[in-house]
Design an enzyme around this catalytic site. Structure first.
Site, mmCIF file in Angstrom:
data_model
loop_
_atom_site.group_PDB
_atom_site.id
_atom_site.type_symbol
_atom_site.label_atom_id
_atom_site.label_comp_id
_atom_site.label_asym_id
_atom_site.label_seq_id
_atom_site.Cartn_x
_atom_site.Cartn_y
_atom_site.Cartn_z
ATOM 1 N N LEU A 350 39.850 61.294 25.450
ATOM 2 C CA LEU A 350 40.005 60.861 24.059
ATOM 3 C C LEU A 350 41.343 61.263 23.443
ATOM 4 O O LEU A 350 41.568 61.025 22.256
ATOM 5 C CB LEU A 350 38.862 61.379 23.185
ATOM 6 C CG LEU A 350 37.446 61.109 23.696
ATOM 7 C CD1 LEU A 350 36.424 61.681 22.732
ATOM 8 C CD2 LEU A 350 37.218 59.627 23.905
ATOM 9 N N HIS A 352 45.287 60.721 22.805
ATOM 10 C CA HIS A 352 46.201 59.591 22.832
ATOM 11 C C HIS A 352 47.404 59.880 23.730
ATOM 12 O O HIS A 352 47.822 61.034 23.863
ATOM 13 C CB HIS A 352 46.691 59.274 21.412
ATOM 14 C CG HIS A 352 45.629 58.761 20.509
ATOM 15 N ND1 HIS A 352 44.755 59.587 19.866
ATOM 16 C CD2 HIS A 352 45.291 57.480 20.161
ATOM 17 C CE1 HIS A 352 43.911 58.863 19.130
ATOM 18 N NE2 HIS A 352 44.223 57.584 19.300
ATOM 19 N N MET A 388 47.519 69.336 21.298
ATOM 20 C CA MET A 388 46.907 69.446 22.626
ATOM 21 C C MET A 388 47.956 69.497 23.723
ATOM 22 O O MET A 388 47.762 70.146 24.757
ATOM 23 C CB MET A 388 45.951 68.278 22.869
ATOM 24 C CG MET A 388 44.732 68.277 21.956
ATOM 25 S SD MET A 388 43.906 69.887 21.848
ATOM 26 C CE MET A 388 43.532 70.207 23.556
ATOM 27 N N GLU A 389 49.080 68.841 23.512
ATOM 28 C CA GLU A 389 50.158 68.908 24.495
ATOM 29 C C GLU A 389 50.695 70.339 24.602
ATOM 30 O O GLU A 389 50.933 70.848 25.706
ATOM 31 C CB GLU A 389 51.275 67.941 24.108
ATOM 32 C CG GLU A 389 51.013 66.490 24.434
ATOM 33 C CD GLU A 389 49.943 65.845 23.564
ATOM 34 O OE1 GLU A 389 49.424 64.776 23.923
ATOM 35 O OE2 GLU A 389 49.622 66.404 22.492
ATOM 36 N N ASP A 403 47.837 81.362 40.125
ATOM 37 C CA ASP A 403 47.817 80.814 41.481
ATOM 38 C C ASP A 403 48.874 81.463 42.361
ATOM 39 O O ASP A 403 48.623 81.769 43.529
ATOM 40 C CB ASP A 403 48.044 79.298 41.422
ATOM 41 C CG ASP A 403 48.130 78.685 42.811
ATOM 42 O OD1 ASP A 403 47.116 78.725 43.534
ATOM 43 O OD2 ASP A 403 49.213 78.186 43.168
#
Length: 435
Positions: A350, A352, A388-389, A403
């Site tokens: 959801l 964009h 969100m980016e 990692d």
């Protein structure tokens, strides 16, 4: 002076002046000063020489110098946000005292030195607040001015900031007294294992519950049992409804954690919770939907997010020396964060697809906590934000560090993933409130 000075002064001393040679230090005074403060013998000798073997003056000077160093470091770190920490709670016959101490990372919150600091601050607050048996609620400035160990609590915190190297603060305290006909019970909730130092309980959430008996039909044992149950289960529930209160023969005084209310029921938590009235990604039928942003204005949008990962001493040393088997950890993590942020819409449903005009990921080594601090900044001109980016970039950078170092330490902890600030759009500017 105890363990606190032994740990704090030892770490802080390396920056102090060492050019005093007024007189020779006696062995007996040297030994006593070493035991009292815990600082290296060389530094004790210099202090005694400066004050001509005056033990009291030398000790006072050592403490003052350590305190200055602690305050200097505290001032330097004060802009760094704190969303972790512990609640300390003590209950005695006079009542219950609860305090909240914040720090930057959960790595430090689990540290034994930090736990000991919270314990000593809780004991000091309880000792001060129980002198007058009435309800008290002290915010940051008031509680930090309370005395202990011949100094203010703020000075004790500053010393520990200087020793640990991470921003910390004693945020607030509350005292709820016990009185005739009034029953007080408390409980501390923990995210992992239960932590108790003597009679002080430490954890992530704390509850103090006061129950006043208003009818003579309830026994003392039944009221105490009910307060215990409510203290354990009531921390995450809304205030009692009128219907529920009518079922009991006593009145319960309850209060969520809000600054504009008086004390009754007090719940402390080490993070802030904010929730919008309406979730934009849910339709009227409760199903997920993608928001239509077609009617929105295009504005300059920016966002900054952060994350931290605690490496441990061995892994941190390898990263700092750039000697890990997988290569340059910070450079690879930086690249991974940038790549992930650019593909946020493919990772999170959801979201964009946004054309970013700027994206940067910065990683810095935090030697005092053996951690890596990460910040990601995103910028675009568009109809929806880039929060969100930024969060995705910081998160994936931290995962990449894990990692590349997991062969050395599998107990690394990623924490403090959050939005620090954003600008643009209808909602305007936002800045993370560290208080």
């Amino acid at each position: 002076m105890g363990r606190f000075l032994a740990s704090s002064l030892n770490l802080l001393w390396k920056g102090f002046p060492r050019n005093y040679s007024v007189g020779q230090a006696s062995k007996s005074n040297l030994s006593q000063l070493r035991k009292r403060t815990g600082v290296p013998l060389k530094n004790c000798r210099e202090a005694l020489e400066k004050f001509n073997n005056n033990l009291e003056e030398a000790e006072k000077w050592l403490i003052e110098e350590a305190q200055k160093q602690g305050w200097a470091r505290a001032d330097k770190l004060q802009s760094r946000s704190m969303s972790q920490g512990l609640v300390g709670l003590i209950q005695s016959r006079t009542g219950a005292t609860m305090i909240e101490v914040n720090c930057e990372t959960d790595f430090v919150a689990r540290n034994e030195k930090f736990k000991d600091l919270v314990y000593r601050l809780t004991v000091a607050c309880h000792s001060n607040l129980q002198k007058d048996t009435y309800k008290k609620s002290l915010q940051q400035e008031e509680v930090n001015s309370l005395p202990s160990e011949n100094r203010k609590l703020s000075d004790i915190v500053a010393l520990e900031v200087g020793a640990i190297g991470e921003n910390m603060k004693l945020r607030r305290a509350v005292f709820l007294p016990s009185s005739e006909g009034q029953y007080v019970n408390s409980y501390v909730h923990n995210s992992d294992k239960k932590v108790v130092i003597k009679d002080c309980h430490l954890g992530r959430y704390g509850v103090i519950l006061s129950v006043e008996k208003t009818a003579g039909t309830e026994t003392t044992e039944s009221v105490e049992a009910i307060t215990t149950d409510l203290a354990v289960t009531g921390w995450n529930t809304p205030p009692f409804s009128t219907e529920r209160q009518k079922k009991f023969l006593f009145h319960t005084s309850i209060q969520p954690m809000r600054k504009d209310q008086t004390i009754g029921y007090r719940s402390f938590h080490t993070t802030s919770l904010r929730m919008n009235d309406k979730l934009t990604h849910l339709g009227s039928d409760g199903k997920a939907k993608m928001v239509d942003v077609g009617a929105k204005d295009e504005t300059v949008r920016t966002a900054v997010a952060c994350a931290s990962i605690s490496l441990g001493k061995k892994a941190f040393s390898l990263v700092e020396a750039n000697k890990t088997k997988k290569g340059d950890v910070l450079s690879v993590a930086q690249l991974a964060g940038i790549m992930a942020a650019k593909r946020t819409s493919e990772l999170i449903p959801l979201c964009h697809n946004i054309g970013l005009s700027k994206l940067s990921v910065d990683l810095s080594l935090q030697r005092d906590s053996y951690s890596v601090y990460i910040e990601c900044e995103a910028k675009a001109v568009g109809k929806t934000g880039v929060e969100m980016e930024a969060i995705t970039g910081a998160s994936v950078a931290a995962i990449t560090v894990y990692d590349m170092c997991k062969a050395v330490n599998k107990e690394m902890v990623i924490s403090n993933i959050r939005l620090l600030s954003k600008t643009g759009g209808k909602s305007g500017e936002y800045k993370f409130d560290q208080c």
